[in-house]
Write a protein that holds these residues in place. Structure first.
Motif, PDB file in Angstrom:
ATOM      1  N   PHE B 116       0.855  -1.188   0.000  1.00  0.00           N
ATOM      2  CA  PHE B 116       0.000   0.000   0.000  1.00  0.00           C
ATOM      3  C   PHE B 116       0.891   1.237   0.000  1.00  0.00           C
ATOM      4  O   PHE B 116       2.031   1.182   0.430  1.00  0.00           O
ATOM      5  CB  PHE B 116      -0.914  -0.014   1.226  1.00  0.00           C
ATOM      6  N   GLN B 117       0.340   2.358  -0.471  1.00  0.00           N
ATOM      7  CA  GLN B 117       1.165   3.553  -0.651  1.00  0.00           C
ATOM      8  C   GLN B 117       1.675   4.084   0.695  1.00  0.00           C
ATOM      9  O   GLN B 117       0.882   4.488   1.541  1.00  0.00           O
ATOM     10  CB  GLN B 117       0.341   4.649  -1.342  1.00  0.00           C
ATOM     11  N   PRO B 118       3.000   4.120   0.878  1.00  0.00           N
ATOM     12  CA  PRO B 118       3.556   4.616   2.140  1.00  0.00           C
ATOM     13  C   PRO B 118       3.384   6.124   2.251  1.00  0.00           C
ATOM     14  O   PRO B 118       3.355   6.841   1.261  1.00  0.00           O
ATOM     15  CB  PRO B 118       5.041   4.242   2.044  1.00  0.00           C
ATOM     16  N   SER B 119       3.312   6.578   3.495  1.00  0.00           N
ATOM     17  CA  SER B 119       3.163   8.002   3.770  1.00  0.00           C
ATOM     18  C   SER B 119       4.535   8.660   3.845  1.00  0.00           C
ATOM     19  O   SER B 119       5.522   8.031   4.224  1.00  0.00           O
ATOM     20  CB  SER B 119       2.424   8.150   5.102  1.00  0.00           C
TER      21      SER B 119
END
Lengths: 167, 188
Positions: B116-119
């Motif tokens: 999932f897209q990391p922050s």
């Protein structure tokens, strides 16, 4: 001939009465693994259905996989649960979601969620996933609206920060 | 001669260790570090087991993860990735298909293992969060920040116990309910 037709009518009824066992699929990094309730009696070589709702969108990924060797207990394998490695089909999936072991129920797949009868009572529960600050929250919910009740939940730790999507 | 700045699995293997995350309390921001140390000391004195799994997360590593995910998933063109401070990397291979494949290698199971897209930002990146597993057996009698004994008898006997959260808050270590291991300066 009549006996064969009768058998075909009886077998589906028996399958509907036995709900599947619900567990967690953890497909992160190079080591994919499954957690299942020990009472499911799953064994290496058994087939499982993987359901991965996109916690940041409305797609659902489905796959059939085979349980690999059993895992020894660990911090995320509490009492009453079994762990297995997973032999995945190609191309490989990534993420976290649900694993179903046992009779395959009818799946009703909508926008980002999956409905199926988990309890064998003839009504469908809803599986959903969303992102927390650094994990994936998985839920199975019975009922809708004010009568909604979470009957199963799990959390998969990612080890890195993400933008939450859970409400 | 191959350009060793080009993104991909080779770049990941040669460089990722330069941007490590930490699991040491010592690496936390100084104010929060003191609070966490005091809370952990109280827990251990009370007989709880504490295992710290994550503290300070490297901002360069977070940025590499973020942009490799975005390029790999078609959310950013390789040529549009901004410069990442501290990382000498070229995302654009001169061919979008090759660039995206390289980003997929970095984000994939042999690279960062991202699903999932990391922050780009978080309390961990600020040094103001700690992930720890806390467990105990039977009853926990722990001192709060004021030195008062607090007895916790209810389940669960782990870091998800709401009575324990109240004790942690007295030390300035605030539980985030949605993520079982996560505590921070403000519960975010």
């Amino acid at each position: 001939m009549r006996a064969a037709i009768a058998a075909l009518l009886v077998v589906p009824a028996i399958a509907l009465a036995d709900p599947p066992a619900l567990g967690t699929a953890i497909l992160l990094g190079e080591a994919a693994r499954i957690k299942l309730p020990a009472e499911a009696g799953a064994r290496t070589g058994d087939g499982v259905v993987l359901i991965l709702p996109d916690p940041a969108g409305d797609r659902v990924a489905l796959a059939l996989a085979t349980l690999g060797p059993a895992l020894e207990g660990g911090e995320d394998l509490p009492e009453g649960w079994q762990g297995f490695t997973l032999a995945l089909p190609a191309p490989k999936l990534a993420g976290a979601g649900f694993a179903l072991a046992g009779p395959l129920p009818v799946l009703d797949i909508g926008a980002g969620n999956v409905r199926l009868d988990l309890t064998g009572d003839g009504t469908a529960e809803t599986l959903g996933a969303c992102l927390t600050t650094e994990g994936v929250a998985l839920t199975a919910v019975a009922g809708e609206g004010a009568e909604a009740e979470t009957i199963w939940q799990d959390y998969v730790y990612l080890g890195y920060d993400v933008e939450p999507t859970c409400k | 001669m191959a350009d060793d700045k080009l993104s991909g699995l080779d770049w990941f293997k040669k460089n990722q260790a330069k941007y490590p995350n930490s699991s040491k309390v010592e690496d936390l921001e100084s104010g929060f570090k003191a609070k966490v140390k005091a809370f952990i000391a109280a827990l251990e004195e009370a007989g709880a087991k504490v295992k710290v799994s994550s503290t300070l997360r490297n901002p360069t590593r977070a940025a590499l993860m973020h942009w490799s995910y975005k390029v790999a998933n078609g959310k950013c063109k390789p040529k549009d990735v901004p410069k990442i401070a501290g990382a000498d990397i070229k995302w654009d291979h001169g061919d979008d298909k090759k660039s995206i494949e390289a980003a997929k290698e970095m984000a994939g199971p042999s690279g960062f293992g991202i699903a999932f897209q990391p922050s780009l930002t978080s309390r961990h990146i600020e040094g103001k969060a700690v992930d720890m597993t806390i467990t105990w057996k039977r009853t926990l009698t722990i001192k709060n920040k004021k030195g008062e004994d607090v007895t916790i008898e209810k389940n669960p006997k782990n870091g998800n116990n709401k009575d324990l959260h109240k004790v942690g808050a007295t030390y300035g270590v605030v539980k985030l309910a949605s993520d079982p291991p996560h505590w921070s300066t403000d519960g975010k």
